[in-house]
Scaffold this active site. Sequence first.
Site, PDB file in Angstrom:
ATOM      1  N   ASP A 180      41.030  43.386  36.158  1.00 37.35           N
ATOM      2  CA  ASP A 180      41.518  42.431  37.146  1.00 37.35           C
ATOM      3  C   ASP A 180      40.553  42.225  38.295  1.00 37.35           C
ATOM      4  OD1 ASP A 180      43.644  40.753  38.314  1.00 37.35           O
ATOM      5  OD2 ASP A 180      43.767  42.340  39.818  1.00 37.35           O
ATOM      6  N   HIS A 183      35.381  40.294  40.511  1.00 37.09           N
ATOM      7  CA  HIS A 183      35.156  40.221  41.955  1.00 37.09           C
ATOM      8  C   HIS A 183      34.079  41.205  42.419  1.00 37.09           C
ATOM      9  CE1 HIS A 183      38.346  37.458  42.171  1.00 37.09           C
ATOM     10  NE2 HIS A 183      39.344  38.296  42.305  1.00 37.09           N
ATOM     11  N   LYS A 232      33.987  32.875  50.041  1.00 36.31           N
ATOM     12  CA  LYS A 232      34.165  33.410  51.382  1.00 36.31           C
ATOM     13  C   LYS A 232      32.892  33.239  52.203  1.00 36.31           C
ATOM     14  CE  LYS A 232      37.711  36.811  50.198  1.00 36.31           C
ATOM     15  NZ  LYS A 232      38.743  36.285  51.112  1.00 36.31           N
ATOM     16  N   GLU A 249      43.695  46.768  48.719  1.00 36.31           N
ATOM     17  CA  GLU A 249      44.867  45.946  48.986  1.00 36.31           C
ATOM     18  C   GLU A 249      46.062  46.839  49.290  1.00 36.31           C
ATOM     19  OE1 GLU A 249      44.834  42.128  46.346  1.00 36.31           O
ATOM     20  OE2 GLU A 249      44.146  43.775  45.077  1.00 36.31           O
ATOM     21  N   ARG A 283      54.972  20.463  33.222  1.00 35.05           N
ATOM     22  CA  ARG A 283      56.038  20.117  32.282  1.00 35.05           C
ATOM     23  C   ARG A 283      57.281  19.599  32.989  1.00 35.05           C
ATOM     24  NH1 ARG A 283      56.999  23.753  27.086  1.00 35.05           N
ATOM     25  NH2 ARG A 283      58.089  21.798  26.663  1.00 35.05           N
ATOM     26  N   HIS A 297      37.268  33.108  43.715  1.00 35.24           N
ATOM     27  CA  HIS A 297      37.422  32.723  45.125  1.00 35.24           C
ATOM     28  C   HIS A 297      36.664  33.642  46.074  1.00 35.24           C
ATOM     29  CE1 HIS A 297      40.648  35.773  44.842  1.00 35.24           C
ATOM     30  NE2 HIS A 297      40.472  35.930  46.140  1.00 35.24           N
ATOM     31  N   LYS A 309      40.211  32.787  36.585  1.00 36.34           N
ATOM     32  CA  LYS A 309      40.198  34.036  35.845  1.00 36.34           C
ATOM     33  C   LYS A 309      41.625  34.375  35.414  1.00 36.34           C
ATOM     34  CE  LYS A 309      40.727  37.690  39.342  1.00 36.34           C
ATOM     35  NZ  LYS A 309      41.724  38.517  38.718  1.00 36.34           N
TER      36      LYS A 309
END
Length: 483
Positions: free
Chosen positions: A235, A240, A182, A216, A51, A178, A148
């Site tokens: 999530d 994943h 890997k 993480e 935009r 993603h 996602k």
Amino acid sequence: MASRIIPVDTFDLVVFGGTGDLAQRKILPALFKRFCAGQMPRGSRLIGAARTTMDAAAYRDFVRGALSEFGGEAALDRSAVDAFCEKLTYVAIDARGDQGWDTLSGMMVPDRVCAFYYSVGPGLFSDLSQRLHRHGLVHANTRIVVEKPFGHDLDSARALNRELSQHFEESQIYRIDHYLGKETVQNLMVVRFGNMLFEPLWNAQYIDHVQITVAETVGVRGRGEYYENAGAMRDMMQNHLMQLLCLTAMEPPAMFEPDAVRDEKLKVIRALDVVQPHHIVRGQYTAADGHSSYREDVDNPRSKTESFIALKCHLNNWRWAGTPFYLRTGKRLKERDSEITVVFKDTPHSIFGPEAGRHRNELTIQLQPDEGITLGVTIKEPGPGGMRLIDVPLDMSFAEALGPDADSPDAYERLIMDVIRGNQTLFMRNDEVEAAWAWTDPIIRGWEARGDAPKPYDSFSAGPDDAAMLMRRDGREWRGMKH
């Protein structure tokens, strides 16, 4: 060791959300690296669309800034950056209006391979698809790339699939995860199906259990609004970790071909048993060492959303009957660590006696931070004094084994080029997405109906103590990030 560059046809790639965070951090640096590798044919173009009102020159300056920050060492070559930017142009576009669509349509080359990357929130997927169709931008060589989340639950995933299918064939839709790009994830299939050593043992007769961890150290600050409505289950676990489970557990496909691979992954999801409540551990990180708590990060002092989840799962099929899969993922944990560990059973009989202790072979596929594969084997401890056994790793770090000049593309580099080639092997199919949600939804509804609250755990710990107990009840321990 440089990899062989597989040529692709001349293409156009339009990035909706071309000024956004994902474009800056991942998409544009990935495309720049493929350009440097000689994989962007003469005449190919990259079109940013957002935009924000700017001209092509301003967008090129914007991209130079993104590459300076996220492009790595390759971006130090200013001549390469300038040459890459020559392929860039920009169009200001309104996803929900008419602005810019005629301009974009006039820029397109008929019948050329053209990929539209939806680097925007899922609320705009339908609007973009409608306008691409309305302005004649959908043809046999059109592809769309969808990030996602692929829905919030089964109903929304079905609605999204229906909406996309009104404008595109399934063969044109690339749902990107993603993790599947890997190097080590793809090597998992090669280790299994390319080596006679492993596949005959890859079943419940020889494997005691499998662990899959995606940990993480970061919290959810900056993503609080999204995460509070998603949680770790939606999530990470639903997509994943589900994909890693599928690649670990699937039957050998007849060939390495998109639908053959995805058919076998779908069978794994459909074979997943119902997860019992006592096989579910949810957690939420607390404040520690000057770092905020989850509830502070999402600005909700009564939040019951999980930032950590661990599950014990079973597959109802011939290969895996009786072999549990333990899955865990979480935020603000003690280590950044993603790995799959296959733990083999004890030998049927130890000739060395009980004093030799218990020793098991373990195959670990390390996804991050350093990609590699380790096989743990038992040997005699050097020296006199009897038969003392120790476990040692046969370690293959990709960086060490392939050399410092090894060309190991980032996941986004590989996946975007697969889109251009028309190869959907590493992308999720519509029925696969819906099957994953069909398994996930009852788990979420169950803890909501029971009123379960996540267990608090210290920031930068290994998660809730209950996660350790999930394993210890079975006489097992988590590998890697231990409690």
